[in-house]
Design an enzyme around this catalytic site. Sequence first.
Site, PDB file in Angstrom:
ATOM      1  N   GLN A 196      -4.556  -4.885   7.286  1.00  0.00           N
ATOM      2  CA  GLN A 196      -5.545  -5.852   6.794  1.00  0.00           C
ATOM      3  C   GLN A 196      -5.515  -7.172   7.565  1.00  0.00           C
ATOM      4  O   GLN A 196      -6.294  -8.068   7.253  1.00  0.00           O
ATOM      5  CB  GLN A 196      -5.321  -6.139   5.297  1.00  0.00           C
ATOM      6  CG  GLN A 196      -5.535  -4.948   4.386  1.00  0.00           C
ATOM      7  CD  GLN A 196      -6.994  -4.486   4.312  1.00  0.00           C
ATOM      8  OE1 GLN A 196      -7.924  -5.186   4.698  1.00  0.00           O
ATOM      9  NE2 GLN A 196      -7.188  -3.282   3.819  1.00  0.00           N
ATOM     10  N   HIS A 208       0.862  -1.178   0.000  1.00  0.00           N
ATOM     11  CA  HIS A 208       0.000   0.000   0.000  1.00  0.00           C
ATOM     12  C   HIS A 208       0.906   1.238   0.000  1.00  0.00           C
ATOM     13  O   HIS A 208       1.992   1.217   0.574  1.00  0.00           O
ATOM     14  CB  HIS A 208      -0.836  -0.042   1.283  1.00  0.00           C
ATOM     15  CG  HIS A 208      -1.882   1.013   1.388  1.00  0.00           C
ATOM     16  ND1 HIS A 208      -1.615   2.315   1.743  1.00  0.00           N
ATOM     17  CD2 HIS A 208      -3.227   0.951   1.195  1.00  0.00           C
ATOM     18  CE1 HIS A 208      -2.735   3.009   1.762  1.00  0.00           C
ATOM     19  NE2 HIS A 208      -3.731   2.205   1.440  1.00  0.00           N
ATOM     20  N   ASP A 254       2.985  -4.202   8.278  1.00  0.00           N
ATOM     21  CA  ASP A 254       1.763  -3.425   8.084  1.00  0.00           C
ATOM     22  C   ASP A 254       0.571  -4.339   8.382  1.00  0.00           C
ATOM     23  O   ASP A 254       0.218  -5.200   7.582  1.00  0.00           O
ATOM     24  CB  ASP A 254       1.731  -2.918   6.629  1.00  0.00           C
ATOM     25  CG  ASP A 254       0.437  -2.198   6.292  1.00  0.00           C
ATOM     26  OD1 ASP A 254      -0.492  -2.208   7.119  1.00  0.00           O
ATOM     27  OD2 ASP A 254       0.356  -1.640   5.185  1.00  0.00           O
ATOM     28  N   CYS A 259      -4.723   2.047  -3.803  1.00  0.00           N
ATOM     29  CA  CYS A 259      -3.508   2.621  -3.206  1.00  0.00           C
ATOM     30  C   CYS A 259      -2.327   1.661  -3.317  1.00  0.00           C
ATOM     31  O   CYS A 259      -1.518   1.548  -2.379  1.00  0.00           O
ATOM     32  CB  CYS A 259      -3.715   3.010  -1.746  1.00  0.00           C
ATOM     33  SG  CYS A 259      -4.980   4.245  -1.506  1.00  0.00           S
ATOM     34  N   LYS A 271     -10.663  -0.057  10.491  1.00  0.00           N
ATOM     35  CA  LYS A 271     -10.866  -1.295   9.714  1.00  0.00           C
ATOM     36  C   LYS A 271     -11.308  -2.445  10.614  1.00  0.00           C
ATOM     37  O   LYS A 271     -11.439  -3.578  10.174  1.00  0.00           O
ATOM     38  CB  LYS A 271      -9.577  -1.670   8.982  1.00  0.00           C
ATOM     39  CG  LYS A 271      -9.221  -0.668   7.878  1.00  0.00           C
ATOM     40  CD  LYS A 271      -8.058  -1.145   7.067  1.00  0.00           C
ATOM     41  CE  LYS A 271      -7.395  -0.052   6.271  1.00  0.00           C
ATOM     42  NZ  LYS A 271      -8.120   0.357   5.070  1.00  0.00           N
TER      43      LYS A 271
HETATM   44  N1  PMP Z   1      -1.884  -0.592   4.537  1.00  0.00           N
HETATM   45  C1  PMP Z   1      -2.818  -1.411   4.056  1.00  0.00           C
HETATM   46  C2  PMP Z   1      -2.444  -2.829   3.706  1.00  0.00           C
HETATM   47  C3  PMP Z   1      -4.119  -0.959   3.891  1.00  0.00           C
HETATM   48  O1  PMP Z   1      -5.057  -1.762   3.397  1.00  0.00           O
HETATM   49  C4  PMP Z   1      -4.441   0.377   4.250  1.00  0.00           C
HETATM   50  C5  PMP Z   1      -5.834   0.919   4.058  1.00  0.00           C
HETATM   51  N2  PMP Z   1      -6.387   0.720   2.787  1.00  0.00           N
HETATM   52  C6  PMP Z   1      -3.421   1.178   4.758  1.00  0.00           C
HETATM   53  C7  PMP Z   1      -2.158   0.658   4.884  1.00  0.00           C
HETATM   54  C8  PMP Z   1      -3.671   2.598   5.145  1.00  0.00           C
HETATM   55  O2  PMP Z   1      -4.582   2.661   6.189  1.00  0.00           O
HETATM   56  P1  PMP Z   1      -5.137   4.074   6.684  1.00  0.00           P
HETATM   57  O3  PMP Z   1      -5.751   4.728   5.501  1.00  0.00           O
HETATM   58  O4  PMP Z   1      -6.125   3.710   7.741  1.00  0.00           O
HETATM   59  O5  PMP Z   1      -3.973   4.834   7.206  1.00  0.00           O
END
Ligand code: PMP
Length: 409
Positions: free
Chosen positions: A201, A122, A198, A364, A224
């Site tokens: 998920q 991401h 990270d 993203c 999430k």
């Molecule tokens: N890393 C991963 C794997 C994600 O899925 C996400 C959210 N789509 C993020 C980072 C970023 O999370 P946030 O927008 O809550 O900062």
Amino acid sequence: MRPIAEAYKDFPILHKEHNGHRVIYLDSGATAQIPQVVVDRVVEHMTQHNGNPHRGSHVLAIEASEAYENARDRVVEFINAREREEVVFTRNTTESMNLIAHSYGLNNLKAGDKIIITVAEHHANLVTWQYVAEKTGATLEYMYLDESGHLKDGEINKIDETTKIVAFAHISNVLGMEFPVKELTEKAHSVGAVVVLDGAQSTPHKKIDVQELDCDFFVFSGHKMCASQGIGVLYGKRELLEAMPPFLLGGDMIEYVKEQSATFNELPYKFEAGTPNADGAVSLHAAIDYLESFGMDAIEAYEEELVAYILPKLLELPHINVIGSTNPKEKHGVIAFTIDDVHPHDVATILDAKGICVRSGHHCAQPLGAFYNVSASTRLSMYLYTRKEDLDAFLEVLKTVRSVMGFKD
Ligand code: PMP
């Protein structure tokens, strides 16, 4: 433990209508829905205990401090951190990642060092390292994947003596697959690199034990996992956090301030400048209580069952291409796919007309899209409140997409 079948009724938003259809929410990977118990706990906090944590000796400041620190203790227990000093509240995964990049990355890397990530990251775990590489002269190197989303053979050997940081998603938000944490972490540690995991998920969907994972940093977002938006967590091993300078400067993160200098507060407060998101912390506390009332293992098993139900049906449809593995056992509640000749935004719009919410776009993770030559896809993502009948409804509409777009087959 409560049976998961009961979860659905706990979420008022899932009973809302859109275009005359009940809303079917299949975008939990973007943000999860919030059960009434979490809303109630936040309302109770706001109406009975609201004050500025750690500031003031009156009853409401004290109650707000207690609520905020109790939430931290709950997170410590939930991820099995060794001590509360290792759990810092942030706004989200992205802010946690920026904290690590700025405070650890910028201060520990130099030209000749390597940062290694996977091509599936991401942007929160990617642009941050581009920045650190650019500022320090370090090199950012990628581990690449095969067609089925697994790390290609030998990629792990890119982690060598010059590697200082290995950062990767516990579970990818596009592939829905888990990277081999143990193998990567052992390899990273064998060359003295730190591991940034990270958990955006993974934390909502499975039991997390940071000591067992043995990562050096672990980050995730409350939104999430059934908490409100704007609360996130950075876990870091104490010795690393102790040695890192503060990220944001201001109130509450100081010990003593003179005209020309300041000393900083102890952990974890050193990293929590300004008035914190106490309501968010309370919501995270309530969300953890809620999820654990079903059990994280049961949630993981239930989502496995959902994927095993929908993925083969999806693969049977003509013109559907699933990204990454097509083995249901390897997908954790997230399935991204394309339909031949139809833009993912059109797929999402056709589903939305029937009340079905899915995500479309690059999620993203643009370098992953470029790597697979799929600049956008449609993603369905599930959670404990998703039901098989929701997936059936999704599939029925999906079957009509190509004909709605004017194709004959
Ligand atoms: N890393 C991963 C794997 C994600 O899925 C996400 C959210 N789509 C993020 C980072 C970023 O999370 P946030 O927008 O809550 O900062």
